[in-house]
Design an enzyme around this catalytic site. Structure first.
Site, short mmCIF file in Angstrom:
data_model
loop_
_atom_site.label_atom_id
_atom_site.label_comp_id
_atom_site.label_asym_id
_atom_site.label_seq_id
_atom_site.Cartn_x
_atom_site.Cartn_y
_atom_site.Cartn_z
CB CYS A 43 -0.91 -0.03 1.23
SG CYS A 43 -1.92 1.41 1.41
CE LYS A 52 -5.22 5.90 -5.10
NZ LYS A 52 -5.12 4.45 -5.14
CG HIS A 446 -26.70 25.41 -0.22
ND1 HIS A 446 -26.89 24.63 -1.33
CD2 HIS A 446 -26.67 26.70 -0.63
CE1 HIS A 446 -26.97 25.42 -2.39
NE2 HIS A 446 -26.84 26.68 -2.00
#
Ligand code: FAD
Length: 467
Positions: A43, A52, A446
């Site tokens: 990993c 990544k 929001h």
């Protein structure tokens, strides 16, 4: 003279190192052995973290080049591949040092060397300096992980024909990268090199890419990647790769018609899955059993057939994911200490870190149909989410599958920007056995992409507000 421990963990990947730390926290005297010469396993060294890093760097490059519609003009954007690789290495080294620090902090002893289990409590270690050492431990946890599967007749040289490891360290940007296998590792690495300028072709044996995904997500995913320039040949198998003076020739056979074709390529990535790593780890007569696919057999509490020897992570059945290995690492340490260690296999999120990301947790529509479970579908597209619109990230949707009897959430599938971060919310909800109605009731800030989750939950009951 041999040294004695309460627990010896073989492998310092996410399963092994987490197990070692948790066991030390519980008061055990722990040693962790790894042949790699650096902690973190696949990993950290050749998997999750370096991929990544390159996904991030290539995305920044791509975004920088294509941000003029937001009023950002950057001239002469260019790539220094060597610097990009240095950045990736820095990320790896920083994380490896992090584990070194955690081992010291928790008094986990570390040995670099190749381990072979001699008996239920004895391990021989070939140290990286060539000498050998024998240790004894009351318990042994096997966390030796997995390695790339090979493909008959195609020899990986990590230069032109590469595994994921070679594809993370190419010395120049390939003109044409052909990827054998349309799983998540191939698609992530294909995205990296495509953004950096390679022509990328993915060849997949099945009729769709990322076959473990919910079917609707998988076909949307393929469409989006195709729009980004990645080419797909599905329902086809690679029968050979020939080296020519000017590159490679990939032989492809159509699975249904048998028709043969060839494809010129500069680099071929063999990405056809991963196999458990048990070679040379113990002799057959020790009694540790493997299943028909080569995974170490355990009971539900990670006990192998040999008393005191346990196994976790990629080397046992289950999704080959770092966080699954970590959870098992904690669970097995607690079980060894006599505590009730447990992993909920129904709620293991999986994420493909392309752009857009693809994230899933729980059951797919195909699995629900197969088991005859009645379900409702609530869907909401990012095209109708205000934040996605201003971010120019409108690809994809949220899809919530819930029981048509109880409304309990059974599976959530998201394709869209930041899907990997958003899936955590629904994993928590599912762990608490939430219903779609529960999600619909929760006030979401929001403007956020997460509002699409609330809207999809409302859509389960035909009440979506912005659609
Ligand atoms: P590993 O991480 O494989 O570690 C096993 C360790 O054991 C190795 O360091 C090895 O050297 C050591 N070892 C083996 N045999 C011996 C021996 N006999 N003696 C001593 N040491 C030994 N998963 C995710 O969840 N998210 C991702 O984004 C992701 N991206 C990935 C990208 C790539 C390119 C790849 C290849 C994998 C990716 N994975 C990802 C999968 C993830 O890396 C694995 O699921 C995870 O590493 C498994 O952890 P593990 O502890 O079981 O084993």
């Amino acid at each position: 003279m041999s040294e004695n421990y309460d627990l010896a963990v073989i492998g310092s990947g996410p399963g092994g190192y987490v197990c070692a730390i948790r066991a030390a926290q519980l008061g055990l005297n722990v040693v962790c052995i790894d042949k790699r010469g650096a902690h973190g396993g696949t990993c950290l060294n050749v998997g999750c973290i370096p991929s990544k890093a390159l996904l991030h760097a290539s995305e920044v490059y791509h975004e920088t080049k294509s941000s003029s519609s937001m009023g950002i003009n950057v001239d002469n954007v260019s790539i220094n591949l060597q610097e990009m690789m240095n950045y990736k290495e820095e990320g790896i080294n920083g994380n490896v040092k992090g584990i070194d620090f955690l081992f010291k902090k928790n008094k986990v002893e570390s040995i670099y060397g190749l381990a072979k289990i001699l008996s239920s409590n004895q391990i021989n270690i070939k140290l990286n300096d060539g000498s050998e050492k024998l240790i004894e431990a009351k318990n042994i946890v096997i966390a030796t992980g997995s390695e790339s599967a090979s493909l008959n007749g195609i020899e990986v040289d990590e230069k032109k024909i590469v595994s994921s490891t070679g594809a993370l360290s190419l010395e120049k940007i390939p003109e044409h990268l052909t990827i054998i296998g349309g799983g998540y590792i191939g698609l992530e690495l294909g995205s990296v090199w495509s953004r950096l300028g390679s022509k990328v072709t993915v060849i997949e044996y099945l009729d769709r890419i990322a076959p473990g995904l919910d079917g609707e997500l998988s076909s949307e995913f393929q469409k989006i990647l195709k729009r980004q320039g990645i080419e797909f040949i599905v329902g086809a198998k690679v029968t050979g790769v020939e080296e020519k003076s000017d590159g490679l020739s990939v032989q492809i056979e159509n699975v249904s018609s048998g028709e043969i074709s060839t494809l010129d390529s500069s680099v071929v990535l063999v990405s056809t899955g991963r196999v458990p790593n048990t070679t040379g780890l113990f002799d057959d007569d020790l009694g540790i059993q493997l299943n028909e696919k080569g995974f170490i057999k355990t009971d539900k509490n990670y006990r192998t057939d040999v008393e005191g020897v346990w196994a976790i992570g990629d080397v046992i059945e289950g999704p080959m994911l770092a966080h699954k290995a970590e959870e098992e690492g904690v669970a097995v340490a607690e079980l060894i200490k006599g505590k009730p260690g447990h992993v909920n296999y129904n709620i293991i999120p999986s994420v493909v870190y392309t752009n857009p990301e693809v994230a899933s947790v729980g059951l797919t529509e195909e699995q629900l149909n197969e088991s005859g479970t009645g379900y409702k579908v609530g869907k909401f597209p990012f095209l109708a989410n205000g934040r996605a619109k201003v971010n120019k990230a409108t690809d994809g949707f949220v899809k919530i599958l819930s029981s048509d009897e109880t409304d309990q959430i059974l599976g959530v599938h998201i394709i869209g920007s930041q899907a990997g971060t958003m899936i955590a919310e629904v994993a928590v909800a599912m762990e608490f056995e939430a219903t779609a109605e529960d999600l619909a009731h929760i006030c979401h800030a929001h403007p956020t992409l997460s509002e699409a989750i609330k809207e999809a939950a409302l859509a389960s009951d035909n009440r979506a507000l912005h659609m």
